[in-house]
Design a protein around this motif. Structure first.
Motif, PDB file in Angstrom:
ATOM      1  N   GLN A  73       0.831  -1.206   0.000  1.00 27.55           N
ATOM      2  CA  GLN A  73       0.000   0.000   0.000  1.00 27.55           C
ATOM      3  C   GLN A  73       0.869   1.262   0.000  1.00 27.55           C
ATOM      4  O   GLN A  73       0.624   2.195  -0.765  1.00 27.55           O
ATOM      5  CB  GLN A  73      -0.910  -0.030   1.220  1.00 27.55           C
ATOM      6  CG  GLN A  73      -2.071   0.900   1.160  1.00 27.55           C
ATOM      7  CD  GLN A  73      -3.060   0.623   2.281  1.00 27.55           C
ATOM      8  OE1 GLN A  73      -2.686   0.173   3.369  1.00 27.55           O
ATOM      9  NE2 GLN A  73      -4.324   0.882   2.020  1.00 27.55           N
ATOM     10  N   LYS A  76       2.582   1.753  -3.421  1.00 27.26           N
ATOM     11  CA  LYS A  76       1.667   2.211  -4.474  1.00 27.26           C
ATOM     12  C   LYS A  76       1.247   3.664  -4.273  1.00 27.26           C
ATOM     13  O   LYS A  76       0.845   4.318  -5.225  1.00 27.26           O
ATOM     14  CB  LYS A  76       0.437   1.297  -4.548  1.00 27.26           C
ATOM     15  CG  LYS A  76       0.773  -0.133  -4.949  1.00 27.26           C
ATOM     16  CD  LYS A  76       1.537  -0.184  -6.251  1.00 27.26           C
ATOM     17  CE  LYS A  76       2.024  -1.571  -6.609  1.00 27.26           C
ATOM     18  NZ  LYS A  76       2.865  -1.601  -7.790  1.00 27.26           N
ATOM     19  N   GLU A  98      -5.255 -13.579  -1.158  1.00 28.01           N
ATOM     20  CA  GLU A  98      -4.802 -13.334  -2.530  1.00 28.01           C
ATOM     21  C   GLU A  98      -5.575 -12.168  -3.137  1.00 28.01           C
ATOM     22  O   GLU A  98      -4.998 -11.279  -3.768  1.00 28.01           O
ATOM     23  CB  GLU A  98      -4.989 -14.591  -3.373  1.00 28.01           C
ATOM     24  CG  GLU A  98      -4.463 -14.467  -4.775  1.00 28.01           C
ATOM     25  CD  GLU A  98      -4.503 -15.774  -5.553  1.00 28.01           C
ATOM     26  OE1 GLU A  98      -4.211 -15.716  -6.764  1.00 28.01           O
ATOM     27  OE2 GLU A  98      -4.826 -16.827  -4.981  1.00 28.01           O
ATOM     28  N   GLN A  99      -6.877 -12.145  -2.937  1.00 24.35           N
ATOM     29  CA  GLN A  99      -7.706 -11.057  -3.452  1.00 24.35           C
ATOM     30  C   GLN A  99      -7.267  -9.717  -2.865  1.00 24.35           C
ATOM     31  O   GLN A  99      -7.136  -8.727  -3.586  1.00 24.35           O
ATOM     32  CB  GLN A  99      -9.176 -11.315  -3.130  1.00 24.35           C
ATOM     33  CG  GLN A  99     -10.103 -10.236  -3.635  1.00 24.35           C
ATOM     34  CD  GLN A  99     -11.567 -10.517  -3.292  1.00 24.35           C
ATOM     35  OE1 GLN A  99     -11.939 -11.643  -2.996  1.00 24.35           O
ATOM     36  NE2 GLN A  99     -12.368  -9.481  -3.344  1.00 24.35           N
ATOM     37  N   THR A 100      -7.013  -9.690  -1.561  1.00 23.62           N
ATOM     38  CA  THR A 100      -6.556  -8.459  -0.909  1.00 23.62           C
ATOM     39  C   THR A 100      -5.252  -7.969  -1.531  1.00 23.62           C
ATOM     40  O   THR A 100      -5.108  -6.789  -1.844  1.00 23.62           O
ATOM     41  CB  THR A 100      -6.367  -8.683   0.602  1.00 23.62           C
ATOM     42  OG1 THR A 100      -7.619  -9.067   1.165  1.00 23.62           O
ATOM     43  CG2 THR A 100      -5.852  -7.437   1.292  1.00 23.62           C
ATOM     44  N   LEU A 102      -3.984  -8.582  -4.501  1.00 18.69           N
ATOM     45  CA  LEU A 102      -4.165  -8.105  -5.872  1.00 18.69           C
ATOM     46  C   LEU A 102      -4.908  -6.774  -5.902  1.00 18.69           C
ATOM     47  O   LEU A 102      -4.606  -5.907  -6.715  1.00 18.69           O
ATOM     48  CB  LEU A 102      -4.883  -9.165  -6.705  1.00 18.69           C
ATOM     49  CG  LEU A 102      -4.096 -10.476  -6.900  1.00 18.69           C
ATOM     50  CD1 LEU A 102      -4.962 -11.530  -7.572  1.00 18.69           C
ATOM     51  CD2 LEU A 102      -2.806 -10.259  -7.662  1.00 18.69           C
ATOM     52  N   GLU A 103      -5.871  -6.602  -5.002  1.00 14.09           N
ATOM     53  CA  GLU A 103      -6.594  -5.322  -4.932  1.00 14.09           C
ATOM     54  C   GLU A 103      -5.683  -4.173  -4.486  1.00 14.09           C
ATOM     55  O   GLU A 103      -5.901  -3.022  -4.852  1.00 14.09           O
ATOM     56  CB  GLU A 103      -7.795  -5.438  -3.990  1.00 14.09           C
ATOM     57  CG  GLU A 103      -8.943  -6.226  -4.589  1.00 14.09           C
ATOM     58  CD  GLU A 103     -10.074  -6.484  -3.613  1.00 14.09           C
ATOM     59  OE1 GLU A 103      -9.927  -6.169  -2.398  1.00 14.09           O
ATOM     60  OE2 GLU A 103     -11.113  -7.012  -4.049  1.00 14.09           O
ATOM     61  N   LEU A 104      -4.662  -4.493  -3.706  1.00 14.24           N
ATOM     62  CA  LEU A 104      -3.717  -3.462  -3.263  1.00 14.24           C
ATOM     63  C   LEU A 104      -2.716  -3.074  -4.353  1.00 14.24           C
ATOM     64  O   LEU A 104      -1.939  -2.142  -4.176  1.00 14.24           O
ATOM     65  CB  LEU A 104      -2.960  -3.937  -2.017  1.00 14.24           C
ATOM     66  CG  LEU A 104      -3.775  -3.970  -0.738  1.00 14.24           C
ATOM     67  CD1 LEU A 104      -2.993  -4.653   0.383  1.00 14.24           C
ATOM     68  CD2 LEU A 104      -4.175  -2.560  -0.322  1.00 14.24           C
ATOM     69  N   GLY A 105      -2.730  -3.801  -5.460  1.00 10.27           N
ATOM     70  CA  GLY A 105      -1.872  -3.421  -6.581  1.00 10.27           C
ATOM     71  C   GLY A 105      -0.803  -4.428  -6.948  1.00 10.27           C
ATOM     72  O   GLY A 105      -0.008  -4.166  -7.853  1.00 10.27           O
ATOM     73  N   TYR A 109       0.615 -13.445  -7.116  1.00 11.24           N
ATOM     74  CA  TYR A 109       0.560 -13.969  -5.749  1.00 11.24           C
ATOM     75  C   TYR A 109       1.038 -15.406  -5.817  1.00 11.24           C
ATOM     76  O   TYR A 109       0.396 -16.246  -6.446  1.00 11.24           O
ATOM     77  CB  TYR A 109      -0.889 -13.889  -5.252  1.00 11.24           C
ATOM     78  CG  TYR A 109      -1.082 -14.052  -3.771  1.00 11.24           C
ATOM     79  CD1 TYR A 109      -1.185 -12.937  -2.950  1.00 11.24           C
ATOM     80  CD2 TYR A 109      -1.212 -15.309  -3.197  1.00 11.24           C
ATOM     81  CE1 TYR A 109      -1.400 -13.064  -1.589  1.00 11.24           C
ATOM     82  CE2 TYR A 109      -1.422 -15.450  -1.833  1.00 11.24           C
ATOM     83  CZ  TYR A 109      -1.530 -14.331  -1.035  1.00 11.24           C
ATOM     84  OH  TYR A 109      -1.745 -14.457   0.314  1.00 11.24           O
TER      85      TYR A 109
END
Length: 167
Positions: A73, A76, A98-100, A102-105, A109
């Motif tokens: 975070q 980015k 994994e979703q978290t 990828l959502e953070l940029g 993973y």
């Protein structure tokens, strides 16, 4: 190995609080890449800003003080490091983690234990994608500059044409 050979290698920053994990990744990638290592999020943020800027960051999630998610975070949010691709390399195997990430940029993973073949291919692919994106961005900047120059020339010629028509 000469100094010039070392500078031609892409730089990868490996971040993990376990030195053994850093050694494993170093052993897998050191022949093709210059490896920097950090055992904390704070140190990772410092090393990510040092020239040459890393071309890729391999980042563990579970670290004391500052998690890999927090490090990602912060990376980015900083214009100097926001474009560095981040691959999470972690023991956290839940889909939500994994979703978290990828959502953070993050761009990828990878779950531990690490497969050397998988790590090599994913690092190679992400570096190729990042390089292609940089080349496209440079091309867009060049074309934009050319368009601005052409536009400026047209404005000057239109100004001259208007002067000829002026009584």
């Amino acid at each position: 190995m000469t100094v010039s050979e070392m500078t031609l290698k892409p730089t990868i920053l490996v971040v993990d609080d376990m030195p053994d994990n850093i050694r494993i990744i170093h052993g897998i990638l050191a022949d093709k890449f210059t490896i920097r290592a950090a055992t904390s999020g704070k140190k990772a943020l410092e090393l990510a800003r040092i020239e040459p800027i890393p071309e890729l960051i391999l980042l563990d999630v579970m670290m004391p003080t500052m998690s890999g998610f927090e490090v990602c975070q912060q990376l980015k949010l900083d214009p100097n490091t926001s474009r560095i691709p981040v691959i999470f390399v972690t023991a956290k195997t839940e889909e939500m983690d994994e979703q978290t990430g990828l959502e953070l940029g993050a761009v990828d993973y990878i779950c531990k234990p690490i497969s050397p073949a998988v790590l090599n291919v994913r690092v190679k692919n992400q570096l190729a994608l990042a390089n292609q994106a940089r080349q496209l961005e440079d091309l867009v900047k060049l074309r934009t500059k050319e368009l601005e120059q052409t536009r400026h020339k047209i404005i000057l010629k239109l100004g001259r044409a208007a002067e000829f028509r002026d009584n």
